[in-house]
Design an enzyme around this catalytic site. Structure first.
Site, short mmCIF file in Angstrom:
data_model
loop_
_atom_site.label_atom_id
_atom_site.label_comp_id
_atom_site.label_asym_id
_atom_site.label_seq_id
_atom_site.Cartn_x
_atom_site.Cartn_y
_atom_site.Cartn_z
N CYS A 26 -0.59 19.52 12.31
CA CYS A 26 0.15 20.61 11.52
C CYS A 26 1.31 20.17 11.25
O CYS A 26 2.38 19.74 12.03
CB CYS A 26 0.19 21.72 12.24
SG CYS A 26 1.34 23.00 11.89
N ASN A 41 -0.48 8.06 6.47
CA ASN A 41 -1.43 7.63 5.54
C ASN A 41 -2.11 8.89 4.69
O ASN A 41 -2.24 10.08 5.25
CB ASN A 41 -2.94 7.28 6.42
CG ASN A 41 -3.94 6.62 5.36
OD1 ASN A 41 -3.40 5.54 4.85
ND2 ASN A 41 -5.15 7.17 5.30
N GLU A 42 -2.27 8.87 3.28
CA GLU A 42 -2.52 9.58 2.54
C GLU A 42 -2.31 10.93 2.78
O GLU A 42 -3.12 12.13 3.05
CB GLU A 42 -4.12 9.52 2.38
CG GLU A 42 -4.57 8.15 1.82
CD GLU A 42 -6.28 8.05 1.45
OE1 GLU A 42 -7.02 8.69 2.08
OE2 GLU A 42 -6.54 7.25 0.51
N CYS A 49 -1.81 23.41 6.61
CA CYS A 49 -2.21 24.05 7.68
C CYS A 49 -1.84 25.74 7.49
O CYS A 49 -0.49 25.93 6.97
CB CYS A 49 -1.53 23.78 8.94
SG CYS A 49 -1.68 24.78 10.41
N CYS A 80 -1.20 28.11 10.00
CA CYS A 80 -1.03 28.83 11.27
C CYS A 80 0.32 29.75 11.42
O CYS A 80 1.04 29.60 10.25
CB CYS A 80 -0.96 27.77 12.52
SG CYS A 80 0.34 26.61 12.41
N GLU A 107 -4.89 0.31 -1.33
CA GLU A 107 -6.15 0.23 -1.09
C GLU A 107 -7.11 0.35 -2.39
O GLU A 107 -6.78 1.21 -3.18
CB GLU A 107 -6.61 1.59 -0.25
CG GLU A 107 -5.95 1.68 1.28
CD GLU A 107 -6.40 2.88 2.06
OE1 GLU A 107 -7.56 3.32 1.83
OE2 GLU A 107 -5.60 3.26 2.79
C1 GLA Z 1 -8.77 6.18 2.32
C2 GLA Z 1 -8.19 5.72 3.61
C3 GLA Z 1 -8.66 4.66 4.55
C4 GLA Z 1 -10.26 4.82 4.27
C5 GLA Z 1 -10.70 4.51 3.10
C6 GLA Z 1 -12.09 4.69 2.72
O1 GLA Z 1 -8.11 5.41 1.28
O2 GLA Z 1 -6.77 5.74 3.46
O3 GLA Z 1 -8.10 4.87 5.81
O4 GLA Z 1 -10.51 5.90 4.89
O5 GLA Z 1 -10.17 5.87 2.31
O6 GLA Z 1 -12.28 4.57 1.53
#
Ligand code: GLA
Length: 667
Positions: free
Chosen positions: A120, A154-155, A160, A162, A307
């Site tokens: 959260c 990450n992403e 949340c 709560c 990515e």
């Molecule tokens: C996202 C995430 C990664 C992985 C990929 C899979 O981009 O950042 O950790 O899960 O998706 O496609």
């Protein structure tokens, strides 16, 4: 100079590599990884994104020894490291000991550990624990020679609802409105007896019996984006205090929950994750649009593809593999559009866990595979393009896209849910992409002087100041195109009274009085004789009842004979209004006219279908997204920089082929 992507590419050229999760493998595999990376021209790997549980196996314990070995190994192999803070996935001990760190959805359901993202953004325990591990990480590795940049979380996208979040939402609202009276006015709480008499009554929009207040939801969307940014900044500040290496976090393209315009100035490197849906016929154009967005977020400077996948993903219901050549084509497409790094998720395919079936740079079948051979060939080829790093892409056209407007435009209980902001953006982008016209993304409040043509496919929310700036820009000679359902609401989400679009009426020379969604499509006819080589076009789902007030009527709806498209010469410029969703032929014909008004041309005179053309620095990238061999004509002489082949008046592209040309003369 400020740390940035150039800090990482200097001496390395274009970045090539991927997410590296060695903790999933015994150490003897790491040695093979390092050797394979070297052979494939890998120069950057992202390490540690999901390593919290390995670094802190129990609260307060630390185990960095394995990561020391990984970083030393990478350094020895000449592979730089994008070192991640592991905060995207707290270990189970966090949710078990401190259940208040777990996110809660709209209905009050706790989202448990066992997957990832289980945190959260408003939890003080999560904040404290995450900052502790980040502090220790940066203390230990700030001076490690392998570390070239930092990757926070990450992403970002977890929301949340709560009670802790409710308290933070109230604090955020207090800073925005200062008084309850102001908030009550902004949220229009005289409607349905929603008046607030105490700040403590205010909640996140939770599951309710009927439609929740749209202004409340709009502020909630803003708050959620800001709350995540706050966590990012807290981690970033710790990294910056101890390290001079650039900091990034990976975006997700046109991802609705996070307003990347407000995030971008906070990052040293703009990076993105991109996973095209190969079943979508327009996926190459969507990729180009997303890459252009990233370049624009980076201030029209290089960005990085953090990515992508070498082949199939595993998270769609039916996951198509990539045909031979596709990996290279997609990667070079990103480079053409300003990427200085093209990395993958992930280096080695996982044998266990939720992503067992996701493709990787080294498949489970090993390096002796077509997939890995393609990876290696591509990595080595990129080394030939090192001089591309740092060069820029120029655009004469801007497409406006604004998260606040997107959130507000797609609230429930609107005239039609067939209006989609991203689809409208893509519809207008597509004919420009087909013509090799390079596009930046911008907001109405952006500096637009660099552009000749500005298209706002969907701009539901428009402040008076931004409308005035657009009006002044047209008066000074700009060409503006405004799509339907635009200029209707103020930043609170309140609709303007009077004929629409109120703040743009003067510049557009038209006004409207009613929205008229239709079932299916209907025909429209051109009223203007010049410039169109079709007798008309079809429009789908949406029409508006508008009239010209100084503008010329360019097309009408055949059923009502009322205007569908208007064009207004205003000051030294021109402003178009499109009161419907034209089909592809209609938009294509219109785009030709917009470009003519603006005096903008594509990078080549003509392009075969499915061929993308974009200029980066002094290189012309030609990308064949089709299944057949094509000839692309151009004037004069050129050299294919990858093969050294001299070319005269044109290039041949194999299916999914790419040519990168340095031209000597002509266009
Ligand atoms: C996202 C995430 C990664 C992985 C990929 C899979 O981009 O950042 O950790 O899960 O998706 O496609």
């Amino acid at each position: 100079m400020k740390p940035g992507l150039h800090t990482v590419t200097d001496g390395r050229g274009l970045l090539f590599g991927g997410d590296y999760n060695p903790e999933q493998w015994p150490e003897h595999v790491w040695e093979e990884d390092a050797a394979l990376m070297r052979a494939a021209g890998v120069n950057l790997v992202t390490v540690g994104v999901f390593s919290w549980g390995r670094l802190e196996p129990a609260p307060g314990e630390r185990d960095f020894a394995w990561l020391d070995r990984v970083l030393d190994l990478m350094h020895g192999a000449g592979v730089a490291v994008d070192l991640a803070t592991p905060t995207a996935s707290p270990p189970p001990w966090m949710g078990h000991r401190w259940p208040e760190t777990l996110p809660v959805d709209e209905s009050g359901t706790t989202l448990w550990y066992g997957a990832r993202n289980q945190w959260c953004p408003s939890s003080p325990v999560y904040r404290a624990r995450s900052l502790e591990i980040v502090t220790d990480l940066v203390e230990r590795y700030a001076d490690h020679p392998a570390v070239a940049m930092w990757h926070v979380g990450n992403e970002y996208g977890q929301v949340c609802h709560c009670d802790l979040t409710a308290a933070n939402f109230r604090r955020w609202l207090t800073a925005r409105y200062r008084t309850l009276d102001e908030l009550n006015t902004a949220w229009g709480t005289t409607f349905w007896s929603q008046h607030y008499s105490d700040w403590a009554e205010i909640l996140p929009p939770r599951t309710a019996p009927y439609i929740v207040n749209p202004s409340q939801r709009l502020d909630w969307a803003r708050f959620c984006s800001d709350a995540l940014l706050d966590q990012f900044k807290a981690e970033r500040d710790l990294l910056r205090a101890r390290s001079d290496k650039p900091v990034t976090t990976n975006y997700m393209g046109l991802f609705k929950p996070v307003d990347y315009w407000s995030w971008a100035p906070e990052q040293d490197i703009i990076s993105n994750d991109w996973y095209p849906d190969l079943a979508d016929p327009r996926f190459p154009a969507r990729a180009a649009l997303t890459h252009d967005l990233m370049r624009s977020l980076a201030g029209r400077k290089p960005w990085m593809l953090m990515e992508q996948s070498t082949g199939a993903v595993n998270w769609r219901p039916h996951n198509l593999p990539k045909p031979a050549g596709q990996l290279r084509l997609e990667s070079l497409q990103a480079v053409a559009r300003g990427a200085d790094g093209v990395c993958y998720f992930q280096w080695r395919q996982s044998a266990f866990g939720a992503e067992r079936f996701h493709s990787a740079m080294v498949p489970l079948a090993g390096p002796d595979t077509t997939a890995h051979e393609e990876v290696r060939a591509h990595g080595l080829e990129l080394q030939q393009l090192s001089a591309v790093a740092g060069t820029e892409v120029r655009a004469d056209v801007a497409l406006l896209h604004d998260w606040n407007s997107w959130w507000a435009a797609e609230e429930r209980a609107r005239p039609s849910d067939r209006l989609s902001v991203v689809e409208q953006l893509t519809d207008y982008y597509y004919p420009l992409w087909q013509r090799g016209v390079t596009v930046d993304l911008a907001r109405a409040s952006s500096e637009l002087l660099a552009y000749q043509l500005v298209i706002a496919p969907s701009l539901f929310v428009l402040s008076d100041e931004d409308a005035a700036a657009l009006t002044a820009w047209v008066r000074a000679g700009g060409v503006l195109v405004v799509g339907p359902f635009s200029g209707l609401a103020d930043p609170r989400g309140h609709l303007h009274t009077g004929r629409f679009p109120a703040p743009l009426r003067e510049v557009l020379g038209m006004s409207g009085e009613a929205w008229r969604p239709v079932d299916g499509d209907l025909s429209c006819s051109w009223r203007d004789e010049t410039g169109f080589n079709t007798s008309g076009f079809r429009a789908r789902d949406w029409t508006e009842t508008i009239r010209a007030e100084g503008a010329e009527v360019i097309a009408t709806f055949d059923d009502s004979h009322s205007p569908a498209v208007t064009r207004h010469e205003f000051g030294a410029g021109v402003a178009w209004y499109i009161a419907t969703l034209p089909d592809a032929d209609g938009l294509s014909a219109l785009t030709t006219r917009f470009l003519k008004d603006a005096g903008v041309e594509g990078v080549l005179h003509s392009l075969p279908p499915n061929v993308e053309a974009v200029r980066r620095g002094d290189l012309l990238f030609l990308l064949n997204h089709g299944d057949g061999t094509v000839s692309v004509p151009f004037d004069g002489d050129a050299v294919d920089v990858l093969t050294g082949t001299p070319l005269h008046d044109g290039a041949q592209l194999a299916p999914r082929g790419v040519a990168i040309l340095r031209q000597h003369s002509g266009a």
